[in-house]
Design an enzyme around this catalytic site. Sequence first.
Site, PDB file in Angstrom:
ATOM      1  N   GLY A 192      54.682  27.171  50.905  1.00 17.72           N
ATOM      2  CA  GLY A 192      54.120  28.511  50.954  1.00 17.72           C
ATOM      3  C   GLY A 192      54.720  29.376  49.874  1.00 17.72           C
ATOM      4  O   GLY A 192      55.764  29.043  49.315  1.00 17.72           O
ATOM      5  N   PRO A 194      56.607  32.293  47.770  1.00 16.75           N
ATOM      6  CA  PRO A 194      57.945  32.834  47.981  1.00 16.75           C
ATOM      7  C   PRO A 194      57.917  34.045  48.912  1.00 16.75           C
ATOM      8  O   PRO A 194      56.987  34.845  48.841  1.00 16.75           O
ATOM      9  CB  PRO A 194      58.384  33.270  46.582  1.00 16.75           C
ATOM     10  CG  PRO A 194      57.505  32.539  45.639  1.00 16.75           C
ATOM     11  CD  PRO A 194      56.227  32.282  46.353  1.00 16.75           C
ATOM     12  N   LYS A 198      59.825  30.961  54.865  1.00 18.75           N
ATOM     13  CA  LYS A 198      60.084  29.546  55.110  1.00 18.75           C
ATOM     14  C   LYS A 198      61.529  29.324  55.558  1.00 18.75           C
ATOM     15  O   LYS A 198      61.779  28.634  56.539  1.00 18.75           O
ATOM     16  CB  LYS A 198      59.801  28.737  53.838  1.00 18.75           C
ATOM     17  CG  LYS A 198      58.371  28.861  53.376  1.00 18.75           C
ATOM     18  CD  LYS A 198      58.095  28.026  52.145  1.00 18.75           C
ATOM     19  CE  LYS A 198      58.774  28.544  50.889  1.00 18.75           C
ATOM     20  NZ  LYS A 198      58.293  29.866  50.462  1.00 18.75           N
ATOM     21  N   THR A 199      62.455  29.943  54.845  1.00 20.94           N
ATOM     22  CA  THR A 199      63.860  29.807  55.213  1.00 20.94           C
ATOM     23  C   THR A 199      64.098  30.370  56.608  1.00 20.94           C
ATOM     24  O   THR A 199      64.800  29.776  57.431  1.00 20.94           O
ATOM     25  CB  THR A 199      64.743  30.562  54.209  1.00 20.94           C
ATOM     26  OG1 THR A 199      64.317  30.217  52.894  1.00 20.94           O
ATOM     27  CG2 THR A 199      66.193  30.216  54.385  1.00 20.94           C
ATOM     28  N   HIS A 414      31.740  38.496  49.574  1.00 22.32           N
ATOM     29  CA  HIS A 414      31.624  37.081  49.200  1.00 22.32           C
ATOM     30  C   HIS A 414      31.824  36.178  50.425  1.00 22.32           C
ATOM     31  O   HIS A 414      30.994  35.318  50.725  1.00 22.32           O
ATOM     32  CB  HIS A 414      32.664  36.780  48.111  1.00 22.32           C
ATOM     33  CG  HIS A 414      32.677  35.369  47.641  1.00 22.32           C
ATOM     34  ND1 HIS A 414      32.134  34.977  46.450  1.00 22.32           N
ATOM     35  CD2 HIS A 414      33.179  34.248  48.211  1.00 22.32           C
ATOM     36  CE1 HIS A 414      32.294  33.681  46.302  1.00 22.32           C
ATOM     37  NE2 HIS A 414      32.940  33.207  47.365  1.00 22.32           N
ATOM     38  N   GLU A 415      32.910  36.402  51.138  1.00 21.23           N
ATOM     39  CA  GLU A 415      33.193  35.550  52.296  1.00 21.23           C
ATOM     40  C   GLU A 415      32.164  35.761  53.406  1.00 21.23           C
ATOM     41  O   GLU A 415      31.777  34.819  54.085  1.00 21.23           O
ATOM     42  CB  GLU A 415      34.614  35.794  52.820  1.00 21.23           C
ATOM     43  CG  GLU A 415      35.722  35.414  51.853  1.00 21.23           C
ATOM     44  CD  GLU A 415      35.617  33.975  51.346  1.00 21.23           C
ATOM     45  OE1 GLU A 415      35.140  33.097  52.094  1.00 21.23           O
ATOM     46  OE2 GLU A 415      35.998  33.736  50.184  1.00 21.23           O
ATOM     47  N   HIS A 418      29.223  33.546  52.729  1.00 22.65           N
ATOM     48  CA  HIS A 418      29.412  32.174  53.216  1.00 22.65           C
ATOM     49  C   HIS A 418      29.220  32.125  54.726  1.00 22.65           C
ATOM     50  O   HIS A 418      28.494  31.287  55.255  1.00 22.65           O
ATOM     51  CB  HIS A 418      30.832  31.687  52.940  1.00 22.65           C
ATOM     52  CG  HIS A 418      31.145  31.436  51.495  1.00 22.65           C
ATOM     53  ND1 HIS A 418      30.354  30.673  50.682  1.00 22.65           N
ATOM     54  CD2 HIS A 418      32.193  31.827  50.724  1.00 22.65           C
ATOM     55  CE1 HIS A 418      30.899  30.617  49.468  1.00 22.65           C
ATOM     56  NE2 HIS A 418      32.022  31.315  49.471  1.00 22.65           N
ATOM     57  N   ASP A 490      33.199  27.426  44.288  1.00 25.28           N
ATOM     58  CA  ASP A 490      31.997  27.184  45.080  1.00 25.28           C
ATOM     59  C   ASP A 490      30.935  26.512  44.225  1.00 25.28           C
ATOM     60  O   ASP A 490      30.300  25.547  44.636  1.00 25.28           O
ATOM     61  CB  ASP A 490      31.393  28.511  45.579  1.00 25.28           C
ATOM     62  CG  ASP A 490      32.358  29.272  46.463  1.00 25.28           C
ATOM     63  OD1 ASP A 490      33.258  28.632  47.027  1.00 25.28           O
ATOM     64  OD2 ASP A 490      32.198  30.494  46.578  1.00 25.28           O
TER      65      ASP A 490
HETATM   66  P1  ADP Z   1      61.039  32.044  51.665  1.00 26.05           P
HETATM   67  O1  ADP Z   1      62.095  31.090  52.098  1.00 26.05           O
HETATM   68  O2  ADP Z   1      59.662  31.643  52.119  1.00 26.05           O
HETATM   69  O3  ADP Z   1      61.053  32.415  50.222  1.00 26.05           O
HETATM   70  P2  ADP Z   1      62.518  33.830  53.308  1.00 26.05           P
HETATM   71  O4  ADP Z   1      62.516  33.090  54.581  1.00 26.05           O
HETATM   72  O5  ADP Z   1      63.739  33.748  52.482  1.00 26.05           O
HETATM   73  O6  ADP Z   1      61.273  33.427  52.420  1.00 26.05           O
HETATM   74  O7  ADP Z   1      62.140  35.330  53.599  1.00 26.05           O
HETATM   75  C1  ADP Z   1      62.820  36.389  53.018  1.00 26.05           C
HETATM   76  C2  ADP Z   1      62.963  37.510  54.001  1.00 26.05           C
HETATM   77  O8  ADP Z   1      61.701  38.084  54.288  1.00 26.05           O
HETATM   78  C3  ADP Z   1      63.510  37.085  55.339  1.00 26.05           C
HETATM   79  O9  ADP Z   1      64.885  37.077  55.335  1.00 26.05           O
HETATM   80  C4  ADP Z   1      62.947  38.131  56.266  1.00 26.05           C
HETATM   81  O10 ADP Z   1      63.754  39.283  56.258  1.00 26.05           O
HETATM   82  C5  ADP Z   1      61.633  38.488  55.635  1.00 26.05           C
HETATM   83  N1  ADP Z   1      60.522  37.783  56.280  1.00 26.05           N
HETATM   84  C6  ADP Z   1      59.725  36.861  55.722  1.00 26.05           C
HETATM   85  N2  ADP Z   1      58.787  36.431  56.583  1.00 26.05           N
HETATM   86  C7  ADP Z   1      59.011  37.077  57.736  1.00 26.05           C
HETATM   87  C8  ADP Z   1      58.380  37.051  59.018  1.00 26.05           C
HETATM   88  N3  ADP Z   1      57.331  36.274  59.281  1.00 26.05           N
HETATM   89  N4  ADP Z   1      58.885  37.863  59.974  1.00 26.05           N
HETATM   90  C9  ADP Z   1      59.930  38.654  59.724  1.00 26.05           C
HETATM   91  N5  ADP Z   1      60.567  38.711  58.546  1.00 26.05           N
HETATM   92  C10 ADP Z   1      60.124  37.941  57.545  1.00 26.05           C
HETATM   93 ZN    ZN Z   2      33.444  31.377  47.960  1.00 26.93          ZN
END
Ligand code: ADP
Ligand code: ZN
Length: 598
Positions: A192, A194, A198-199, A414-415, A418, A490
Amino acid sequence: MNKFMKSLSLWVLIILGAWLLASGLKDKSATKNISYSTFKDLIKSGKVTKAVVKADVISGEFDDNGVIVRYKATLMNDPNLISELEAYNVPEYRAETNKSWVSNVLWYFGPVVLLAFLWFFMIKQMNSSGKSAMMFGKTKAKPEVDNNVTFNDVAGCDEEKEELKEIIAFLKDPQKFQKVGGKIPKGVLLSGAPGTGKTLLAKAVAGEASVPFFSSSGSEFVEMFVGVGASRVRDLFDKGRKNAPCLLFIDEIDAVGRHRFAGIGGGHDEREQTLNQILVEMDGFNTTEGVILIAATNRPDVLDPALTRPGRFDRQVTVYPPDLKGREEIIKVHTKKIKLEDDLDLSIIARRTPGFVGADLANLCNEAALLAARYDKKRVSMVELEEAIERVIAGPEKKSRIMSEKEKKMIAYHESGHAVVAKILDHSDPVHKVSIVPRGPALGYTLQLPREDKYLTTKKHLLSQLAILLGGRAAEEIFCQEETTGAQNDLSRATSIASKMVCEFGMSESLGKITYRKDDSEIFLGRDISKDRQFSNETLDKIDEEIRRIVDEAFQVAKKVLIDAKSKIEKLVVLLIEKESISGEELDSIIQTSQENK
Ligand code: ADP
Ligand code: ZN
């Protein structure tokens, strides 16, 4: 060789060179080498003013008609030397041990100093890349001691959480899970953009399961010395085994996991060794041990296919940017610790931040709190939140990601195009979701799910599929009087379907039930198969014409459907702009109520 080694050897050369030069230059400058007999003659002529006797050389100065010249001669076994120096009144003479104390020190301690210098240099280098000298092959990953992040801290991401629940259940009790016979993936790949969390999700998985969380990063494994990365990988997995059950996290896995042979260096570079080590470790540990590896990347497309093979990262979870509701929830999470004015409507902020990801929203809330402090306010109000939006948007790389209202509207049309064509035409798959939240290269998407598994596709189904694909562009034309580049994918898909209908499926009346293609290669237009020379130019022209006719007709069908459904489209667009993504049921209710109104 890497940069560090290069600069190191350069330094060694410079120091050695300087040292040799210094010891060499010391008395060589303008010194005249003379023979012992010349020296004797000089004494006898009374010109010598200075003589320094060492073990095997004699040096000093003589007066060459008013010019002081330095000399040097190799000493011979000459017992009369002193008496002669006396006899001819040489004003200064003395004996010296072979080397001066300076050169002695240099000789004895030079190498030591040099080594110490090198050592110091290396340590400095290592520290600057975050490691102490003795921690070379070790990973920095430490278990997160008080990791109390849970799913409550991750707002939105419901589908992603759902997919990770199984991992949590496993980590909580690996043995029990094993008895039930569940098969657990060894690795989960979170992909996904940045800042999508994800972290945070990985951490929350560890938090939910109350197991240690070892966090490392792919860049940590790409190091200056070959083999260091691999040994760090080994160390990370060792730590995992010792602390099982636990969760290992590798951020930015693409730093090491890039497709082999694709990048610079090729062959056997450090990165490849590290990647191989990861693969070996993943194959080596068995899931009963209770170690799960989660890796994150924003470039799943560049990963080496070996990583995603079964038994490795065989579970992939895509973390999408949040939609309107998701954004509101994230803002709520991040404003929990901030004092807000009463009755603040956070949904307004969510609506004003299309394209923001979790990290942006966290940043926004933080900025707002800072602004409130700067304005000496006790509570954050709408004013600070709105100003914070501006600040985050002004941030360097955000601009391109944020959609303007106008763009949002065009994408919504557009969507809707579809979706409505799919909804109204027979022989089409039900619409599951319509969204104008960008996913990867697509600016929006309409997700259709087949009613049942299909092994055969009918011509009618293909024709509806074509109309649905072209519905996006048709809607742009009808409602926006403009054509956008967003329809490119498309159009190429539509062309591909139409050409298959003509060339492979024998679905064209004028060209008959014949296959106009020999191999599996993708063809778009008749010209592409002309290499075969099996068909006349006339036939090829006919094929192109037929493809164009099919596409055109499908476009007209789409256009007609959309013109008839104008009011539904308008409703749908309003709802889409407001909510950003809507479900199939919501779409149903719009289409139905409008039909009743008719
Ligand atoms: P990635 O690893 O995808 O680059 P991070 O997990 O490091 O992103 O996210 C960075 C910060 O953004 C997190 O520490 C958090 O504070 C905030 N954040 C991101 N997504 C969420 C979420 N779904 N809910 C709450 N906070 C989020
Ligand atoms: Zn389209």
